[in-house]
Design a protein around this motif. Structure first.
Motif, PDB file in Angstrom:
ATOM      1  N   THR A 133       0.735  -1.139  -0.054  1.00 36.66           N
ATOM      2  CA  THR A 133      -0.201  -0.078   0.045  1.00 36.66           C
ATOM      3  C   THR A 133       0.874   1.111  -0.158  1.00 36.66           C
ATOM      4  N   GLY A 134       0.723   2.040  -0.949  1.00 38.74           N
ATOM      5  CA  GLY A 134       1.323   3.484  -0.923  1.00 38.74           C
ATOM      6  C   GLY A 134       0.374   4.624  -0.676  1.00 38.74           C
ATOM      7  N   PHE A 152      -6.031  12.024  -2.791  1.00 42.15           N
ATOM      8  CA  PHE A 152      -4.568  12.284  -2.642  1.00 42.15           C
ATOM      9  C   PHE A 152      -4.028  10.878  -2.011  1.00 42.15           C
ATOM     10  N   TRP A 153      -4.958   9.895  -1.777  1.00 38.42           N
ATOM     11  CA  TRP A 153      -4.483   8.569  -1.162  1.00 38.42           C
ATOM     12  C   TRP A 153      -3.596   9.032   0.397  1.00 38.42           C
ATOM     13  N   VAL A 174       5.735  10.618  -0.534  1.00 41.12           N
ATOM     14  CA  VAL A 174       5.196   9.304  -0.534  1.00 41.12           C
ATOM     15  C   VAL A 174       5.929   8.264   0.277  1.00 41.12           C
ATOM     16  N   GLU A 175       4.952   7.430   1.119  1.00 35.87           N
ATOM     17  CA  GLU A 175       5.537   6.325   1.662  1.00 35.87           C
ATOM     18  C   GLU A 175       4.663   4.949   0.883  1.00 35.87           C
ATOM     19  N   VAL A 176       5.565   3.869   1.015  1.00 39.18           N
ATOM     20  CA  VAL A 176       4.739   2.569   0.631  1.00 39.18           C
ATOM     21  C   VAL A 176       5.234   1.467   1.420  1.00 39.18           C
ATOM     22  N   VAL A 177       4.524   0.869   1.824  1.00 42.95           N
ATOM     23  CA  VAL A 177       4.585  -0.126   2.798  1.00 42.95           C
ATOM     24  C   VAL A 177       4.259  -1.650   2.354  1.00 42.95           C
TER      25      VAL A 177
END
Ligand SMILES: Cc1cc2nc3c(=O)[nH]c(=O)nc-3n(C[C@H](O)[C@H](O)[C@H](O)COP(=O)(O)O)c2cc1C
Length: 366
Positions: free
Chosen positions: A155-156, A181-182, A210-213
């Protein structure tokens, strides 16, 4: 250019230009037997496609993906998968000025200096339109992960736009899909709308973080030294247009911590090790710990803006440029699905490498 490929076992080559007839990706090394059809890939492409809301470019492209090879009767065959997306909204006249002038913040000047020839329409190969091909390839990676490692989820989301950050105390996973904007913070989504409206009207743009996990990634993916999982993740994220910095876990902030604060303490739980925190971002010595893998990157402000900027022509004359055409006030928004796709490709690649060399993890604890 021969450097259009990334990945070790799951290899993705993208091809095509912004204003050519089509662009796409060749995906080699996908295992056979993965359930796949164009609809599954379209789901991911629709999240990246332009013109979805007023905060992204109004260029209208259906971004319909076609699978030309490597899939038979709804399953991958193990042979190269050719993905193609036709370009249908090319308005070359929007870009006629940049045949002569180099747009500041764009790759016009460096492509010209290096190659002495460039497709200037919409930035050609340097256009972020190329990222549609990666999102399609990421869809293949996600389908393969769904079969091989169904516990993995990727998920980002945006954590910052210009100077405005989310409040971590208001973080809710299910907010991410509910705003343009997610962003996982409902209040931030409201505040950012007003902020971006003002920015759009003034003809300016802004950067973002932006962060993505990746959750559910087993311990053991990645290899020491030259095959580090974090090395490949950093390269994958840095390859996205407009990305200027990449962090894993605590990232740059780790420099401000003491060793005692930064060390993720380990205790023994009923099913194995438990970490007290995740400053490492889920990676130690280049190898996944089994915790969430957390990658963050900074995206620069959109360079194409209505504010006049000084530049030069190909002939060396000084001039001004205003970049008309259709552009995002913050390209960070559309970078989110691209980041997820890159994460999926890298995680699958390392999952396959791990299976190839080690199979099941050998070191037992407890
Ligand atoms: C999804 C996405 C969409 C983008 N759209 C635009 C755009 O509309 N206008 C623009 O000036 N830059 C846009 N960019 C950024 C440029 O492609 C990029 O800044 C440029 O090619 C120069 O490359 P660099 O910033 O990586 O050095 C976008 C980037 C991404 C990730």
């Amino acid at each position: 250019m021969s450097l259009n490929t990334f990945g070790h076992l799951f290899r993705v080559t993208t091809w095509g230009e912004s204003h050519g007839p089509a662009l796409g990706a060749t995906v080699d090394g996908c295992p056979p037997g993965v359930a796949l059809d164009a609809d599954a890939l379209q789901y991911w492409l629709d999240r990246r496609k332009p013109g979805q809301n007023k905060y992204t470019t109004q260029r209208r492209e259906p971004d319909a993906v076609e699978i030309l090879s490597g899939v038979f009767e709804g399953q991958t065959t193990g042979t190269p998968i050719q993905l193609m997306i036709r370009n249908t909204d090319q308005r070359s006249k929007d870009y006629s000025e940049i045949a002569e002038k180099f747009r500041p913040g764009h790759a016009d000047i460096t492509y010209w200096q290096k190659y002495g020839i460039r497709d200037y329409r919409g930035g050609g190969r340097s256009s972020a339109r190329e990222t549609a091909a990666r999102v399609a390839a990421g869809g293949v990676a996600r389908a393969a992960l769904a079969m091989l490692a169904p516990e993995v989820s990727i998920t980002g989301y945006m954590v910052q736009i210009g100077p405005h950050r989310i409040d971590p105390n208001r973080f809710e996973w299910d907010q991410i899909e509910r705003n343009p904007f997610w962003v996982p913070d409902a209040q931030a989504a409201e505040d950012w709308s007003a902020y971006l409206d003002g920015l759009r009207k003034s003809g300016d743009s802004v950067g973002a973080v932006v962060e993505v996990v990746a959750r559910g990634v087993p311990a053991g993916l990645g290899a020491p030294i030259y095959g580090k999982l974090d090395t490949d993740l950093a390269a994958a994220m840095m390859s996205i247009n407009a990305v200027k910095a990449v962090e894993i876990g605590e990232g740059m902030a780790a420099a401000t911590l003491t060793g005692s604060a930064n060390a993720d303490e380990i205790t023994m739980g009923p099913d194995g090790p438990i970490y007290s925190s995740n400053h490492a971002g889920g990676i130690l010595g280049g190898i996944s710990t089994g915790q969430d893998i957390v990658v963050r990157f900074a995206v620069k402000p959109t360079s194409s803006i209505l504010t006049p900027r000084r530049t030069i022509t190909r002939g060396g004359e000084e001039t001004d440029i205003v970049t008309r055409g259709r552009h995002d006030p913050c390209v960070g928004i559309r970078a989110v699905p691209v980041a997820e796709a890159m994460m999926a490709c890298v995680i699958l690649d390392h999952w396959l490498l791990h299976r190839g060399q080690v199979g099941e993890n050998r070191g037992q604890i407890g």
